[in-house]
Design an enzyme around this catalytic site. Structure first.
Site, PDB file in Angstrom:
ATOM      1  N   LYS A 180      -8.634  13.501   4.375  1.00 15.90           N
ATOM      2  CA  LYS A 180      -7.696  12.375   4.354  1.00 15.90           C
ATOM      3  C   LYS A 180      -6.764  12.562   5.543  1.00 15.90           C
ATOM      4  CE  LYS A 180      -6.499  13.823   0.178  1.00 15.90           C
ATOM      5  NZ  LYS A 180      -6.531  12.600  -0.608  1.00 15.90           N
ATOM      6  N   ARG A 181      -5.926  11.569   5.839  1.00 18.46           N
ATOM      7  CA  ARG A 181      -4.963  11.767   6.912  1.00 18.46           C
ATOM      8  C   ARG A 181      -4.052  12.954   6.612  1.00 18.46           C
ATOM      9  NH1 ARG A 181      -4.574   7.865  11.197  1.00 18.46           N
ATOM     10  NH2 ARG A 181      -2.737   9.070  11.773  1.00 18.46           N
ATOM     11  N   LYS A 203       0.718  14.480   1.349  1.00 19.36           N
ATOM     12  CA  LYS A 203      -0.625  14.769   0.830  1.00 19.36           C
ATOM     13  C   LYS A 203      -0.831  16.264   0.547  1.00 19.36           C
ATOM     14  CE  LYS A 203      -2.565  10.701   3.198  1.00 19.36           C
ATOM     15  NZ  LYS A 203      -3.124   9.852   2.127  1.00 19.36           N
ATOM     16  N   THR A 237      -8.583   6.372  -1.965  1.00 24.00           N
ATOM     17  CA  THR A 237      -9.930   5.820  -2.153  1.00 24.00           C
ATOM     18  C   THR A 237     -10.970   6.911  -1.903  1.00 24.00           C
ATOM     19  OG1 THR A 237      -9.718   4.985   0.102  1.00 24.00           O
ATOM     20  CG2 THR A 237      -9.465   3.396  -1.681  1.00 24.00           C
ATOM     21  N   LYS A 249     -14.667   7.929  -3.747  1.00 24.40           N
ATOM     22  CA  LYS A 249     -15.930   8.246  -3.065  1.00 24.40           C
ATOM     23  C   LYS A 249     -16.454   9.592  -3.543  1.00 24.40           C
ATOM     24  CE  LYS A 249     -14.031   5.682   0.773  1.00 24.40           C
ATOM     25  NZ  LYS A 249     -13.116   5.776   1.923  1.00 24.40           N
ATOM     26  N   HIS A 258       0.803  -1.230   0.000  1.00 18.42           N
ATOM     27  CA  HIS A 258       0.000   0.000   0.000  1.00 18.42           C
ATOM     28  C   HIS A 258       0.831   1.272   0.000  1.00 18.42           C
ATOM     29  CE1 HIS A 258      -3.921  -1.990   0.809  1.00 18.42           C
ATOM     30  NE2 HIS A 258      -3.147  -2.881   1.413  1.00 18.42           N
TER      31      HIS A 258
HETATM   32  C1  26Q Z   1       3.139   0.174  10.508  1.00 14.73           C
HETATM   33  C2  26Q Z   1       4.009  -0.200  11.525  1.00 14.73           C
HETATM   34  C3  26Q Z   1       3.878   0.336  12.804  1.00 14.73           C
HETATM   35  C4  26Q Z   1       2.838   1.236  13.051  1.00 14.73           C
HETATM   36  C5  26Q Z   1       1.960   1.597  12.041  1.00 14.73           C
HETATM   37  C6  26Q Z   1       2.121   1.079  10.761  1.00 14.73           C
HETATM   38  C7  26Q Z   1       1.183   1.469   9.672  1.00 14.73           C
HETATM   39  C8  26Q Z   1      -0.177   1.530   9.904  1.00 14.73           C
HETATM   40  C9  26Q Z   1      -1.052   1.911   8.900  1.00 14.73           C
HETATM   41  C10 26Q Z   1       1.652   1.774   8.406  1.00 14.73           C
HETATM   42  C11 26Q Z   1       0.770   2.152   7.398  1.00 14.73           C
HETATM   43  C12 26Q Z   1      -0.598   2.218   7.639  1.00 14.73           C
HETATM   44  C13 26Q Z   1      -1.583   2.614   6.642  1.00 14.73           C
HETATM   45  C14 26Q Z   1      -1.331   2.814   5.367  1.00 14.73           C
HETATM   46  C15 26Q Z   1      -2.381   3.251   4.437  1.00 14.73           C
HETATM   47  O1  26Q Z   1      -3.502   3.543   4.832  1.00 14.73           O
HETATM   48  N1  26Q Z   1      -2.088   3.313   3.133  1.00 14.73           N
HETATM   49  C16 26Q Z   1      -3.078   3.723   2.157  1.00 14.73           C
HETATM   50  O2  26Q Z   1      -3.721   2.570   1.673  1.00 14.73           O
HETATM   51  C17 26Q Z   1      -4.813   2.908   0.841  1.00 14.73           C
HETATM   52  C18 26Q Z   1      -5.525   1.628   0.473  1.00 14.73           C
HETATM   53  O3  26Q Z   1      -4.768   0.901  -0.441  1.00 14.73           O
HETATM   54  C19 26Q Z   1      -4.336   3.676  -0.381  1.00 14.73           C
HETATM   55  O4  26Q Z   1      -5.458   4.094  -1.104  1.00 14.73           O
HETATM   56  C20 26Q Z   1      -3.528   4.907   0.039  1.00 14.73           C
HETATM   57  O5  26Q Z   1      -2.960   5.528  -1.100  1.00 14.73           O
HETATM   58  C21 26Q Z   1      -2.431   4.480   1.006  1.00 14.73           C
HETATM   59  O6  26Q Z   1      -1.748   5.620   1.505  1.00 14.73           O
END
Ligand code: 26Q
Length: 777
Positions: free
Chosen positions: A510-511, A516, A618, A622, A334
């Protein structure tokens, strides 16, 4: 009147009576939610058990994800059952407005895109009868609740989402498993959440593990009056699933995080081995014939060595276990950003899961023997993405451009060694929540023009294209106007800000992350503000710029950006000179439920990351489905959105991936700063006292212009793309004046959104990765 509805009403009343001793009319929103939830659970229980039995004999897929951002379930469950309107009506007849359940908090067991994608996939699989179950973790605290203080700072509060109960899950203690660590063993207790399909009697399952101690109380310690130590084991176990890590996009090497990942991996696999034996007997060499596992990023990648360990414990050889694991797992990536890739120091890992480390090293030896040059372990660090590519059937990215970058760039050597493993699965969203539920007005309009069935078969929405004319555009504009009025009421209630629905609604939700580029958005707003005051934008259509975003609590720059946006908003919103032209609102606690209000009201969808950084996005889908035009770069799924709707119906700006690669080594943001006085004036407000300033804002200023020890100046190319961004933004503003021409673009977006249904995505996973077919009923 549907029999089901009357039963649910009757059961709700009974539950209220005997658990709270209140009537329907006296019940608080929380009491009503609890009782109604239980009644719905009763109503679906037969379908749920039948669905499980029907799936039993065939190959099934399992989604392993550390996050599920499922949002509020009460409305979506009634919606998917096809009884939301009837239930509203029944309650209304008894003087109860189901809207009181808007007070119920979301289930926020996820950070953002990745967790929400998991929730959309489960909805799509259940609705299309694809045998997919989810495994995850039942965090006691989900993603923090956000508010802003008087200075505009983000303040975090714990999200105690079960404090009023959790009517949407069943605790299944009899399926509890044990997970061992060197210093203690914990119980993983499953909670099953039904995933109610739309327009089918199929009900899927999301199984969430909660950690508990084997012995909750140490009576020895207790008898010695050492009350704190008496609870040590309990706390130590419960700590593991206490809280969701609030980082998205940056990896954090914390030992508790390893424990979470290992519990998810081990508990889920033990559960699958148990059900395998019941359904297929003891020949575990056939495991992969019946089970496929999709790893949602590398967060559950310890499942790979854990499956090998479990199979070896049952007597299988390493090589045979390796082969089973390879056929079982596939991995979805991702992110392209290096800082998000999980790299665990082996020593840290060894202190938590020693046997897993041994197996990783053994896999690494095998890899290095077969493919010198590739590695999983390097510098005493395990690279979890490499592990997932090597011991898996497929790896996929989440949009075309992202999957291409994985092959060309991030995993180039791996693509060379294993080209047949690389796939693309462009993300999608469930049209039930993101159209049917959140925008019944637009849904009804579409139904009148293309008939029913499009929420299940979104291809049908393409039929709208032939029907875009002045009549339907006027209709669409009226729907949009209504959704803006509704959003204005929500924002008045939650933020205390009055907005005018005649304004353009320009939305970035978004976050919060530097990549971003919320900062680029707010700088352009500052620029527009000054120009308006100078009378340089005489025909500017009044616009409200809406932000919604949470920052990781430890991400200082992102927090500085939030504070700066809030300060700019305060300045602009209090300036009578622009009161009829400009408003800026940063909503607090943006979440799924807030999204369901904001997205249908948006005219302009800001998707402005530098090309090559956003894997897919995503929210862009939407917003498209709800008829917003995209103001965006050629990044992630924006590329495919523009392809589907036609570039002329979006506002595409900025450098492409190739163009960025060509200039990045020689790029000097300061040259642009020096040559663009409007941009310079906007950037200077970070530090010149126009709005209150602080060290963190000064740091942002220097990061844009001078760089830091770890990044060159303007790492995310804000200044590089700025001019074309502002051009596109002002062009959209001018175009809006022609309400018919603009409405046509919006409707073209709605009509072209079919590709972005997660029903399509999940079907492709089923066919091309898991090799499974829908269950026949
Ligand atoms: C990893 C290790 C330790 C702590 C936290 C994490 C962690 C947690 C969540 C690393 C990444 C995430 C989330 C990533 C994320 O949301 N990525 C998004 O995924 C979407 C679905 O595929 C994409 O549409 C976005 O582009 C992408 O940023």
């Amino acid at each position: 009147m549907n029999n089901n509805c009357l039963n649910i009403l009757k059961w709700t009343e009974a539950q209220l009576k005997y658990t709270y001793d209140v009537s329907l009319q006296q019940a608080t929103p929380q009491e009503l939610h609890e009782a109604l939830g239980q009644a719905v659970m009763m109503a679906i229980s037969d379908d749920w058990s039948r669905s499980k039995k029907t799936r039993m004999p065939n190959r099934k897929a399992y989604y392993f994800s550390a996050e599920y951002l499922i949002g509020r379930l009460v409305y979506s469950n009634l919606f998917n059952l096809g009884i939301l309107d009837e239930m509203k009506e029944l309650f209304a007849q008894r003087g109860v407005d189901l809207a009181i359940l808007e007070d119920i908090e979301d289930d926020a067991l996820g950070n953002g895109g990745l967790g929400r994608l998991a929730a959309c996939f489960l909805d799509s699989a259940a609705s299309t009868n694809i045998p997919l179950s989810g495994y995850g973790l039942r965090y006691k605290f989900g993603l923090f609740k956000q508010s802003f203080d008087a200075e505009g700072n983000q303040v975090e509060n714990a999200d105690d989402w079960t404090k009023f109960g959790d009517p949407w899950s069943f605790r299944r203690y009899n399926h509890t498993v044990k997970v061992k660590f060197p210093d203690h063993t914990v119980l993983a207790v499953p909670y099953d959440v039904p995933i109610i399909g739309y327009d089918t009697s199929n009900v899927g399952t999301l199984r969430l593990w909660q950690c508990e101690a084997e012995e909750e109380l140490d009576f020895n310690a207790f008898n010695n009056q050492d009350y704190l130590r008496a609870l040590d084991a309990k706390n130590k176990a419960e700590d593991i699933t206490r809280v969701l890590y609030p980082n998205d996009s940056t990896w954090e090497g914390k030992r508790l995080r390893i424990k979470q990942q290992y519990v998810l991996s081990s508990a889920s696999l033990q559960d699958m081995l148990r059900t395998f034996k019941i359904a297929h007997g003891n020949d575990l060499s056939r495991f992969a014939e019946f089970y496929a596992v999709q790893l949602n990023d590398t967060h559950p990648a310890m499942s790979i060595p854990e499956l090998i360990r479990l199979l070896m414990a049952e007597g299988m050889s390493f090589d045979d276990a390796f082969n089973v694991a390879q056929k079982t797992f596939s991995y979805t990536n991702h992110t392209v950003m290096g800082e998000a890739l999980e790299k665990w120091p082996l020593d840290l890992m060894r202190s938590v899961v020693p046997e897993i480390v041994d197996i990783i090293c053994r896999i690494d030896e095998k890899l290095k023997w077969e493919h010198p040059g590739l590695f999983i372990v390097k510098d005493n660090t395990a690279h979890m993405a490499n592990l997932s590519i090597y011991v898996g059937s497929y790896i996929n990215g989440v949009a075309e451009i992202h999957s291409q970058i994985l092959k060309d760039d991030c995993f180039k050597d791996w693509y060379y060694a294993f080209p047949e493993r690389f796939q693309n699965k462009t993300n999608g969203i469930t049209p039930r929540r993101w159209l049917g539920l959140c925008n019944p007005e637009l849904t009804e309009m579409i139904r009148q023009h293309v008939g029913t069935g499009f929420l299940k078969n979104l291809e049908l929405i393409g039929g709208l294209k032939d029907q875009i004319n002045n009549g339907t555009i006027v209709e669409f504009n009226a729907v949009k106007r209504k959704k803006k009025e509704q959003l204005c009421a929500v924002i008045a209630k939650h933020e205390g800000v009055m907005l005018n629905p005649d304004f353009i609604f320009d939305v970035q939700v978004k976050r919060l992350h530097e990549y971003k580029r919320q900062l680029m958005n707010i700088l352009s707003i500052v620029d527009i503000y000054f120009r308006l005051k100078e009378g340089r934008l005489p025909d500017f259509h009044p616009t409200v710029y809406l932000f919604g975003a949470k920052s990781a609590p430890g991400y200082a720059r992102a927090k500085a950006i939030i504070r700066y946006i809030n300060r700019v908003a305060k300045m602009i919103n209090n300036d009578p000179a622009v009161a009829d032209k400009l408003k800026v609102v940063f909503v607090q606690n943006y979440n799924c439920s807030y999204a369901e209000h904001i997205i249908p009201a948006a005219d302009i969808s800001e998707q402005i990351s530098p090309a090559g950084t956003e894997a897919s996005g995503t929210g862009n889908m939407k917003l498209m489905l709800n008829g917003a035009v995209t103001l965006g770069t050629l990044d992630g799924a924006n590329v495919e959105i523009a392809q589907e709707a036609g570039k002329e119906n979006e506002y595409i700006f900025g450098h492409t991936v190739e163009q960025i690669n060509a200039v990045k080594d020689t790029y000097r943001s300061r040259d642009i700063y020096d040559s663009n006085p409007d941009l310079r004036r906007a950037i200077n407000t970070l530090v010149d006292g126009t709005v209150p300033t602080d060290d963190a804002q000064r740091e942002l200023f220097h990061a844009l212009l001078d760089g830091t020890s770890w990044h060159k100046a303007d790492h995310y190319f804000v200044l590089l793309d700025y001019a074309s961004y502002l051009d596109a933004k002002l062009q959209a503003n001018r175009d809006y004046a022609d309400r018919l021409a603009f409405g046509r673009k919006c409707l073209m977006n709605v009509a072209s959104a079919a590709k972005f249904s997660s029903d399509r995505t999940i079907r492709q996973y089923a066919e091309e990765i898991w090799h499974i077919t829908p269950t026949q009923y």
